[in-house]
Write a protein that holds these residues in place. Structure first.
Motif, PDB file in Angstrom:
ATOM      1  N   LYS A   6      29.435  33.868  47.304  1.00  0.00           N
ATOM      2  CA  LYS A   6      28.539  34.329  48.370  1.00  0.00           C
ATOM      3  C   LYS A   6      27.551  35.308  47.748  1.00  0.00           C
ATOM      4  O   LYS A   6      27.898  36.427  47.373  1.00  0.00           O
ATOM      5  CB  LYS A   6      29.367  34.987  49.473  1.00  0.00           C
ATOM      6  CG  LYS A   6      28.559  35.504  50.639  1.00  0.00           C
ATOM      7  CD  LYS A   6      28.699  34.611  51.880  1.00  0.00           C
ATOM      8  CE  LYS A   6      27.940  35.163  53.069  1.00  0.00           C
ATOM      9  NZ  LYS A   6      26.775  34.420  53.466  1.00  0.00           N
ATOM     10  N   ILE A   7      26.310  34.851  47.593  1.00  0.00           N
ATOM     11  CA  ILE A   7      25.273  35.697  47.002  1.00  0.00           C
ATOM     12  C   ILE A   7      24.209  35.931  48.070  1.00  0.00           C
ATOM     13  O   ILE A   7      23.696  34.981  48.669  1.00  0.00           O
ATOM     14  CB  ILE A   7      24.644  35.011  45.762  1.00  0.00           C
ATOM     15  CG1 ILE A   7      25.732  34.671  44.725  1.00  0.00           C
ATOM     16  CG2 ILE A   7      23.565  35.883  45.138  1.00  0.00           C
ATOM     17  CD1 ILE A   7      25.284  33.726  43.621  1.00  0.00           C
ATOM     18  N   GLU A   8      23.909  37.185  48.315  1.00  0.00           N
ATOM     19  CA  GLU A   8      22.888  37.514  49.316  1.00  0.00           C
ATOM     20  C   GLU A   8      21.498  37.238  48.756  1.00  0.00           C
ATOM     21  O   GLU A   8      21.266  37.355  47.556  1.00  0.00           O
ATOM     22  CB  GLU A   8      22.988  38.999  49.716  1.00  0.00           C
ATOM     23  CG  GLU A   8      24.284  39.390  50.409  1.00  0.00           C
ATOM     24  CD  GLU A   8      24.531  38.651  51.728  1.00  0.00           C
ATOM     25  OE1 GLU A   8      23.541  38.288  52.390  1.00  0.00           O
ATOM     26  OE2 GLU A   8      25.714  38.428  52.068  1.00  0.00           O
ATOM     27  N   ALA A   9      20.583  36.901  49.657  1.00  0.00           N
ATOM     28  CA  ALA A   9      19.207  36.626  49.243  1.00  0.00           C
ATOM     29  C   ALA A   9      18.491  37.909  48.826  1.00  0.00           C
ATOM     30  O   ALA A   9      18.784  38.988  49.330  1.00  0.00           O
ATOM     31  CB  ALA A   9      18.447  35.970  50.391  1.00  0.00           C
ATOM     32  N   THR A  10      17.568  37.784  47.866  1.00  0.00           N
ATOM     33  CA  THR A  10      16.677  38.882  47.507  1.00  0.00           C
ATOM     34  C   THR A  10      15.245  38.335  47.618  1.00  0.00           C
ATOM     35  O   THR A  10      15.063  37.169  47.971  1.00  0.00           O
ATOM     36  CB  THR A  10      16.910  39.377  46.068  1.00  0.00           C
ATOM     37  OG1 THR A  10      16.428  38.368  45.163  1.00  0.00           O
ATOM     38  CG2 THR A  10      18.375  39.663  45.787  1.00  0.00           C
ATOM     39  N   SER A  11      14.257  39.166  47.292  1.00  0.00           N
ATOM     40  CA  SER A  11      12.878  38.674  47.393  1.00  0.00           C
ATOM     41  C   SER A  11      12.588  37.589  46.351  1.00  0.00           C
ATOM     42  O   SER A  11      11.610  36.863  46.463  1.00  0.00           O
ATOM     43  CB  SER A  11      11.888  39.830  47.228  1.00  0.00           C
ATOM     44  OG  SER A  11      12.049  40.418  45.969  1.00  0.00           O
ATOM     45  N   LYS A  12      13.450  37.487  45.342  1.00  0.00           N
ATOM     46  CA  LYS A  12      13.211  36.478  44.315  1.00  0.00           C
ATOM     47  C   LYS A  12      14.295  35.412  44.207  1.00  0.00           C
ATOM     48  O   LYS A  12      14.112  34.419  43.507  1.00  0.00           O
ATOM     49  CB  LYS A  12      13.075  37.143  42.942  1.00  0.00           C
ATOM     50  CG  LYS A  12      11.712  37.725  42.680  1.00  0.00           C
ATOM     51  CD  LYS A  12      11.653  38.220  41.260  1.00  0.00           C
ATOM     52  CE  LYS A  12      10.360  38.934  40.978  1.00  0.00           C
ATOM     53  NZ  LYS A  12      10.467  39.737  39.764  1.00  0.00           N
ATOM     54  N   THR A  13      15.432  35.660  44.855  1.00  0.00           N
ATOM     55  CA  THR A  13      16.526  34.696  44.725  1.00  0.00           C
ATOM     56  C   THR A  13      17.082  34.304  46.094  1.00  0.00           C
ATOM     57  O   THR A  13      17.067  35.098  47.029  1.00  0.00           O
ATOM     58  CB  THR A  13      17.668  35.262  43.847  1.00  0.00           C
ATOM     59  OG1 THR A  13      18.081  36.514  44.404  1.00  0.00           O
ATOM     60  CG2 THR A  13      17.230  35.470  42.416  1.00  0.00           C
TER      61      THR A  13
END
Lengths: 127, 187
Positions: A6-13
């Motif tokens: 579970k990886i949270e979204a970032t502005s680049k990913t």
């Protein structure tokens, strides 16, 4: 022991959610990191593990707003991994989502479909 | 002090919205993208154009980012910087993106060949070329392994303008000018 990714979204990913116990995998958001290989590695590793004893059905949802060319390679490798496990203990379905007026993202989905031998379902997202 | 006005008026003439000179870092890249996105939002730019500009910006800036890294050990600190500018077109609905960075003279030939190849292809040929590089190309540590320029050409829909200005027998300054417009003329 749970192997959920579970990886949270970032502005680049993008947000990445993979639950091997249900066979559901979702990628959503922007994928424009400078180092895409590094970003996708945990997911790729988890898929290798999953392929050893997959669920009967593997449902993949991809909804990208933007992706850069280094991600496009990783996404292709990701689909190739899924392709290689398809019909080997699991039935893989890819759901490709794109916004109504986003012809480029629709085309990108169709492009992957021509390269990858997996059932693709295209879905329009209304804004 | 007059130099400042000189720089200002030249930027004004070219309708420059944002420019940067220096080391392109990952954080800077994020900031530039955020600024340009909100600028285009506030100008009520068409979503289609916004997406194309954003895509081209990402590839241009990441090109600079990766190539500066590549030459990190080759040049002194002075030469590690690049220039980036984006301007809004006056006659058409669209943007002009400029980048400039140092390049080793020995690398010019391969970059020029790649640009000439991309510039010689039609829209359909570019797509075909993109897919063949995507499917057969080696994945590099740095990125798309040659996909960036093809993607820029695809999104731009126009020829990429470039120049190599020789600085000395070791390095040149490499500039790119990319147009991104909505209503591209069919030749």
């Amino acid at each position: 022991m749970s192997n959920v990714i579970k990886i949270e979204a970032t502005s680049k990913t993008p947000m990445v959610h993979f639950d091997p116990s249900t066979g559901s995998l979702e990628i959503k958001g922007r994928s424009i990191p400078e180092n895409s290989v590094e970003f996708y590695k945990p997911l790729m590793d988890a898929l290798d593990k999953y392929a050893q004893s997959p669920k009967a059905e593997t449902i993949v949802k991809v909804q990208l707003e933007y992706f850069n060319t280094s991600s496009s390679k990783c996404i292709l490798d990701f689909f190739k991994k899924l392709e290689s496990m398809n019909n080997k203990g699991t039935k893989v379905t890819v759901n490709w989502y794109y916004e109504e007026d986003d012809e480029d993202m629709q085309e990108a989905g169709e492009d992957y479909q021509t390269i990858i031998n997996l059932p693709f379902q295209m879905h329009v997202v209304k804004e | 002090m007059e130099e400042i006005y000189d720089i200002y008026s030249r930027m004004e003439k070219n309708n420059i919205l944002l420019s940067f000179k220096g080391d392109i870092t990952s954080d800077l890249l994020t900031s530039i993208l955020q600024i340009m996105e909100s600028k285009m939002d506030s100008m009520n730019e068409e979503p289609k154009l916004k997406k194309k500009v954003y895509n081209v910006l990402v590839e241009c800036l990441q090109n600079l980012y990766h190539h500066m890294e590549e030459y990190d050990n080759e040049f002194d600190q002075n030469n590690r910087s690049a220039i980036f500018m984006i301007g809004k077109k006056k006659e058409e609905i669209g943007y002009e993106i400029y980048t400039g960075n140092y390049i080793l003279n020995e690398n010019i030939k391969s970059v020029k060949e790649r640009l000439d190849k991309v510039n010689s292809l039609s829209k359909d040929q570019l797509k075909e070329y993109y897919l063949s590089v995507l499917n057969n190309g080696e994945i590099s540590e740095k990125g798309g392994g040659g996909l960036g320029m093809i993607e820029i050409a695809r999104k731009s829909g126009e020829k990429i303008n470039y120049n190599f200005l020789q600085i000395n027998n070791k390095i040149s300054f490499f500039t790119l000018q990319i147009n991104v417009t909505l209503s591209k003329k069919v030749v």
